[in-house]
Motif scaffolding. Structure first.
Motif, PDB file in Angstrom:
ATOM      1  N   TYR A 195     -13.256   9.140  -1.106  1.00 15.07           N
ATOM      2  CA  TYR A 195     -12.066   8.492  -1.647  1.00 15.07           C
ATOM      3  C   TYR A 195     -11.622   7.346  -0.726  1.00 15.07           C
ATOM      4  O   TYR A 195     -11.329   6.239  -1.186  1.00 15.07           O
ATOM      5  CB  TYR A 195     -10.939   9.512  -1.820  1.00 15.07           C
ATOM      6  N   ILE A 196     -11.578   7.620   0.576  1.00 16.76           N
ATOM      7  CA  ILE A 196     -11.175   6.595   1.544  1.00 16.76           C
ATOM      8  C   ILE A 196     -12.130   5.413   1.485  1.00 16.76           C
ATOM      9  O   ILE A 196     -11.714   4.252   1.448  1.00 16.76           O
ATOM     10  CB  ILE A 196     -11.113   7.193   2.965  1.00 16.76           C
TER      11      ILE A 196
ATOM     12  N   LYS B  95      -0.932  10.696  -5.278  1.00 22.03           N
ATOM     13  CA  LYS B  95      -2.249  11.328  -5.472  1.00 22.03           C
ATOM     14  C   LYS B  95      -2.567  12.254  -4.303  1.00 22.03           C
ATOM     15  O   LYS B  95      -2.295  11.928  -3.149  1.00 22.03           O
ATOM     16  CB  LYS B  95      -3.339  10.269  -5.581  1.00 22.03           C
TER      17      LYS B  95
ATOM     18  N   MET C 140       0.856  -1.186   0.000  1.00 21.86           N
ATOM     19  CA  MET C 140       0.000   0.000   0.000  1.00 21.86           C
ATOM     20  C   MET C 140       0.893   1.237   0.000  1.00 21.86           C
ATOM     21  O   MET C 140       1.858   1.319   0.748  1.00 21.86           O
ATOM     22  CB  MET C 140      -0.910  -0.023   1.227  1.00 21.86           C
TER      23      MET C 140
ATOM     24  N   HIS D 246      -2.013  10.187  -0.947  1.00 20.41           N
ATOM     25  CA  HIS D 246      -1.968   8.724  -1.046  1.00 20.41           C
ATOM     26  C   HIS D 246      -1.024   8.386  -2.186  1.00 20.41           C
ATOM     27  O   HIS D 246      -1.414   8.481  -3.355  1.00 20.41           O
ATOM     28  CB  HIS D 246      -3.371   8.162  -1.279  1.00 20.41           C
TER      29      HIS D 246
ATOM     30  N   GLU E 180     -14.016   4.375  -0.941  1.00 21.18           N
ATOM     31  CA  GLU E 180     -13.900   3.610  -2.184  1.00 21.18           C
ATOM     32  C   GLU E 180     -12.546   2.916  -2.323  1.00 21.18           C
ATOM     33  O   GLU E 180     -12.464   1.846  -2.915  1.00 21.18           O
ATOM     34  CB  GLU E 180     -14.138   4.544  -3.384  1.00 21.18           C
ATOM     35  N   THR E 181     -11.497   3.506  -1.768  1.00 17.94           N
ATOM     36  CA  THR E 181     -10.157   2.931  -1.878  1.00 17.94           C
ATOM     37  C   THR E 181      -9.949   1.784  -0.897  1.00 17.94           C
ATOM     38  O   THR E 181      -9.293   0.795  -1.218  1.00 17.94           O
ATOM     39  CB  THR E 181      -9.090   4.028  -1.650  1.00 17.94           C
ATOM     40  N   TRP E 182     -10.505   1.922   0.303  1.00 19.25           N
ATOM     41  CA  TRP E 182     -10.393   0.896   1.339  1.00 19.25           C
ATOM     42  C   TRP E 182     -11.807   0.470   1.745  1.00 19.25           C
ATOM     43  O   TRP E 182     -12.373   0.980   2.720  1.00 19.25           O
ATOM     44  CB  TRP E 182      -9.642   1.445   2.545  1.00 19.25           C
TER      45      TRP E 182
END
Length: 144
Positions: free
Chosen positions: A72-73, A61, A1, A58, A75-77
């Motif tokens: 974003y968080i 990004k 990650m 991130h 959808e990403t995690w």
């Protein structure tokens, strides 16, 4: 990650909502305190439009604006989801989040029952009455 960093300011409720989300999701991150009177080049480079915190970095990004960062968080995690899995319930949660935002509450309303929602609506009405009676800045100084 890829590494996660958060640019924030100690008194920013917007930064704290991101901090709480990162903690609830179990995401390791580095917190970078910003001096909002002397903004760093890092902040200016990654949020050139608003020049405000919070900014989530991130990897390579950068994501600005707290609600956008929360999306974003999420959808990403996707582990430990903050929003309900049911589309209608997600829509209702987003409605109450937007309601709170429009009232200047800046709190997360991701999951609550009708009794809690009614309490929130009544609290918003009371807060608006207070603002009319004694003024917004006096309320801020009181910590409300």
């Amino acid at each position: 990650m890829a590494g996660v960093k958060l640019l924030g300011f100690w008194a920013s409720s917007f930064a704290y909502r991101v901090i709480w989300t990162l903690k609830l999701k179990g995401i390791n991150y580095e917190y970078i305190e910003e001096d909002i009177r002397n903004k760093s080049q890092l902040l200016l480079r990654h949020n050139p439009v608003h020049k405000k915190v919070p900014v989530l970095l991130h990897g390579d990004k950068a994501v600005a604006e707290s609600l956008v960062i929360l999306e974003y968080i999420e959808e990403t995690w996707p582990e430990n989801p903050l929003l309900p899995t049911d589309a209608y319930e997600r829509a209702m949660a987003r409605f109450w989040i937007n309601f709170g935002e429009s009232k200047g509450l800046h709190i997360e309303l991701l999951a609550m029952d009708m009794e809690t929602r009614n309490l929130l609506v009544n609290a918003c009405k009371a807060l608006n009455l207070l603002r009319l009676k004694i003024g917004y800045w006096k309320i801020i100084r009181m910590g409300v």
